[in-house]
Design a protein around this motif. Structure first.
Motif, PDB file in Angstrom:
ATOM      1  N   LYS A  37       0.832  -1.202   0.000  1.00  0.00           N
ATOM      2  CA  LYS A  37       0.000   0.000   0.000  1.00  0.00           C
ATOM      3  C   LYS A  37       0.867   1.253   0.000  1.00  0.00           C
ATOM      4  O   LYS A  37       2.012   1.233   0.437  1.00  0.00           O
ATOM      5  CB  LYS A  37      -0.924   0.007   1.219  1.00  0.00           C
ATOM      6  CG  LYS A  37      -1.979  -1.067   1.200  1.00  0.00           C
ATOM      7  CD  LYS A  37      -3.034  -0.829   2.270  1.00  0.00           C
ATOM      8  CE  LYS A  37      -2.431  -0.833   3.643  1.00  0.00           C
ATOM      9  NZ  LYS A  37      -3.463  -0.648   4.697  1.00  0.00           N
ATOM     10  N   GLY A  38       0.309   2.346  -0.502  1.00  0.00           N
ATOM     11  CA  GLY A  38       0.989   3.623  -0.434  1.00  0.00           C
ATOM     12  C   GLY A  38       2.236   3.713  -1.281  1.00  0.00           C
ATOM     13  O   GLY A  38       3.192   4.403  -0.932  1.00  0.00           O
ATOM     14  N   SER A  91       9.255   1.818   6.640  1.00  0.00           N
ATOM     15  CA  SER A  91       9.781   3.159   6.843  1.00  0.00           C
ATOM     16  C   SER A  91      11.010   3.466   6.011  1.00  0.00           C
ATOM     17  O   SER A  91      11.394   4.623   5.898  1.00  0.00           O
ATOM     18  CB  SER A  91      10.124   3.357   8.326  1.00  0.00           C
ATOM     19  OG  SER A  91      11.063   2.371   8.734  1.00  0.00           O
ATOM     20  N   HIS A 135      -2.445   4.209  -2.881  1.00  0.00           N
ATOM     21  CA  HIS A 135      -2.878   5.086  -1.789  1.00  0.00           C
ATOM     22  C   HIS A 135      -2.843   4.343  -0.461  1.00  0.00           C
ATOM     23  O   HIS A 135      -2.636   3.137  -0.404  1.00  0.00           O
ATOM     24  CB  HIS A 135      -4.279   5.633  -2.069  1.00  0.00           C
ATOM     25  CG  HIS A 135      -4.358   6.411  -3.349  1.00  0.00           C
ATOM     26  ND1 HIS A 135      -3.710   7.596  -3.534  1.00  0.00           N
ATOM     27  CD2 HIS A 135      -5.002   6.153  -4.523  1.00  0.00           C
ATOM     28  CE1 HIS A 135      -3.941   8.056  -4.755  1.00  0.00           C
ATOM     29  NE2 HIS A 135      -4.724   7.191  -5.382  1.00  0.00           N
ATOM     30  N   GLY A 136      -3.043   5.068   0.584  1.00  0.00           N
ATOM     31  CA  GLY A 136      -2.987   4.498   1.920  1.00  0.00           C
ATOM     32  C   GLY A 136      -1.646   4.776   2.577  1.00  0.00           C
ATOM     33  O   GLY A 136      -0.748   5.376   1.999  1.00  0.00           O
ATOM     34  N   SER A 137      -1.521   4.343   3.830  1.00  0.00           N
ATOM     35  CA  SER A 137      -0.277   4.553   4.594  1.00  0.00           C
ATOM     36  C   SER A 137       0.543   3.277   4.552  1.00  0.00           C
ATOM     37  O   SER A 137       0.055   2.200   4.878  1.00  0.00           O
ATOM     38  CB  SER A 137      -0.607   4.929   6.032  1.00  0.00           C
ATOM     39  OG  SER A 137      -1.372   3.920   6.643  1.00  0.00           O
ATOM     40  N   GLY A 162       4.079   7.000  -2.350  1.00  0.00           N
ATOM     41  CA  GLY A 162       5.078   7.617  -1.495  1.00  0.00           C
ATOM     42  C   GLY A 162       6.437   6.951  -1.594  1.00  0.00           C
ATOM     43  O   GLY A 162       7.462   7.597  -1.398  1.00  0.00           O
ATOM     44  N   SER A 183       3.540   0.748   5.769  1.00  0.00           N
ATOM     45  CA  SER A 183       4.103   0.412   7.076  1.00  0.00           C
ATOM     46  C   SER A 183       5.617   0.310   7.037  1.00  0.00           C
ATOM     47  O   SER A 183       6.238   0.164   8.085  1.00  0.00           O
ATOM     48  CB  SER A 183       3.520  -0.919   7.552  1.00  0.00           C
ATOM     49  OG  SER A 183       3.774  -1.948   6.601  1.00  0.00           O
TER      50      SER A 183
END
Length: 441
Positions: free
Chosen positions: A330-331, A406, A400-402, A334, A404
């Motif tokens: 997800k995400g 890093s 999209h989304g956050s 980014g 996990s």
């Protein structure tokens, strides 16, 4: 035509005995693509060029062009495995077998190469697949294919007993019901049609990126090509039986589209979407009219490029994350912002947005099937709607989304961007010259 054939035969021999690098192979393949493209100009009007037992018309020429183009892209995408010369050799041998399959004008030779193409892809899945379940996936694919192969062989032998030849032109004879079923069963499994499709998702999930690309891009089209060739001989029988295959295909496409919404693996979702698209192709071909057949060819070409590109994107994500799970990936906007654009462009092409070949093919197939029976419009509306739903689901949940994770990742390299551009550009530019793949006969 024979010059093109000998060119690719020489390239196959060179790759096997001289151990060419991946860059040399891709250079040869891209040059062969342009040679092939400019040698088929007279085939658009239905002209059949045949000599020495091989030939091509607009149908086979366009599928040969797709085969060579996708093979070049799958070699570029498999750079991490090029340390294995046998891996490159299998891909080139598979490409040559597919070219011969589309070129021969005799059904028995077609059967030999049709089944022979199963061996390289099976070795690619078993040798370079990702997980231990690749053995089960290979057995699934082998036995599903062999289940339809024996009736198909008996059909061609019976054709030889009736007319004394298995040349394509003699398929214009009218056959009976049993002969009809034996002739089309193997091709429906290869498409695959709903109810005989379970080998495809498992083969896609376990195959390496090159295996998934060639499976989606070309091998599924062998079934459609075979149906185009044999259905000429069953025009009267088809009036009684075609409604069965059309109903199964359209309803199956709706069911498979709903199954796409429950997938958590990127490759599995893309594989099930292939089954839904091939359901439309099967339905269009069994209408037995010009729009259905030409639309089926256009959608096969568009799907071959679009689905191959999506599998390549899924592999790029897998190489960076180590997982194809939609929950883990997800995400990505980014993490990999440059890749987001290509997810969008190939996703909208998969849902038949303009100006892709998928849109042209689906319009022609919808017109063909609705003209054949207004009752089919209920299923076709469902297929079109859920096609957009599961494609937007794939795009939104991956981008999209956050996330996990890093730590950062490197964005796409020039090589990876080149693969995606070479998938997307012909998919959307060829619609400007669609007569190359529409008026084939």
């Amino acid at each position: 035509m024979l010059g093109v054939l000998f060119y690719f035969f020489g390239m196959m021999i060179s790759s096997i005995f001289l151990s060419l690098t991946w860059f040399e192979l891709v250079s040869y393949i891209m040059f062969g693509t342009f040679l092939l493209f400019f040698s088929g100009g007279g085939l658009v009007s239905g002209y059949w060029d045949s000599s020495f037992g091989v030939g091509w018309d607009g149908l086979s020429w366009s599928l040969i062009l797709l085969t060579v183009w996708v093979t070049g892209l799958m070699i570029i995408s498999s750079v991490k495995n090029v340390s294995y010369s046998s891996y490159l050799g299998l891909m080139v041998v598979l490409m040559f077998l597919l070219i011969i399959t589309f070129m021969v004008v005799d059904f028995l030779w077609f059967y030999v190469f049709f089944e022979g193409s199963l061996v390289p892809i099976l070795l690619i899945i078993l040798g370079w697949g990702y997980q231990p379940e690749r053995l089960q996936a290979g057995v699934y694919m082998l036995f599903y294919t062999l289940f339809g192969s024996l009736p198909l062989l008996l059909s061609f032998v019976y054709l030889f007993m009736v007319v004394g030849s298995t040349n394509y032109m003699f398929m214009s004879l009218e056959g009976g019901a049993l002969w009809y079923i034996c002739s089309i069963l193997g091709f429906l499994i290869k498409m695959p049609m709903f109810l005989v499709h379970l080998w495809l998702p498992s083969a896609h999930v376990e195959a390496p990126v090159a295996g998934s690309m060639i499976l989606a891009g070309v091998l599924l089209k062998l079934g459609g090509y075979g149906l185009f060739r044999v259905l000429w001989g069953f025009l009267s029988v088809g009036i009684s039986f075609n409604v069965i295959w059309m109903s199964i295909s359209v309803l199956g496409a709706v069911v498979v589209s709903l199954m796409c919404l429950r997938q958590h693996d990127m490759k599995s979702l893309i594989a099930y979407s292939s089954v839904a698209h091939m359901g439309l192709v099967v339905g269009g071909m069994f209408t037995m009219n010009g729009w259905g057949w030409e639309g089926g060819l256009v959608l096969m070409l568009g799907h071959g490029l679009c689905s191959s590109g999506l599998f390549c994107l899924a592999n790029l994500v897998y190489e960076r994350l180590g997982s194809r799970s939609l929950l883990v990936g997800k995400g990505l906007v980014g993490l990999l912002p440059g890749m987001c654009l290509w997810w969008f462009l190939l996703s909208v092409s998969n849902m038949a947005a303009p100006p892709s070949l998928n849109l042209l093919g689906e319009i022609m197939l919808l017109v063909s099937m609705v003209g054949w029976s207004l009752l089919l419009i209920l299923g076709l509306v469902g297929v079109s709607f859920f096609s957009a739903v599961y494609t937007l689901y794939l795009y939104s949940i991956t981008q999209h989304g956050s996330f996990s994770l890093s730590y950062g990742y490197s964005d796409c390299s020039v090589r990876e961007y080149s693969i995606l551009v070479l998938h997307w550009a012909p998919l959307n530019i060829m619609v400007l010259k669609s007569d190359l793949c529409v008026w084939w006969g």
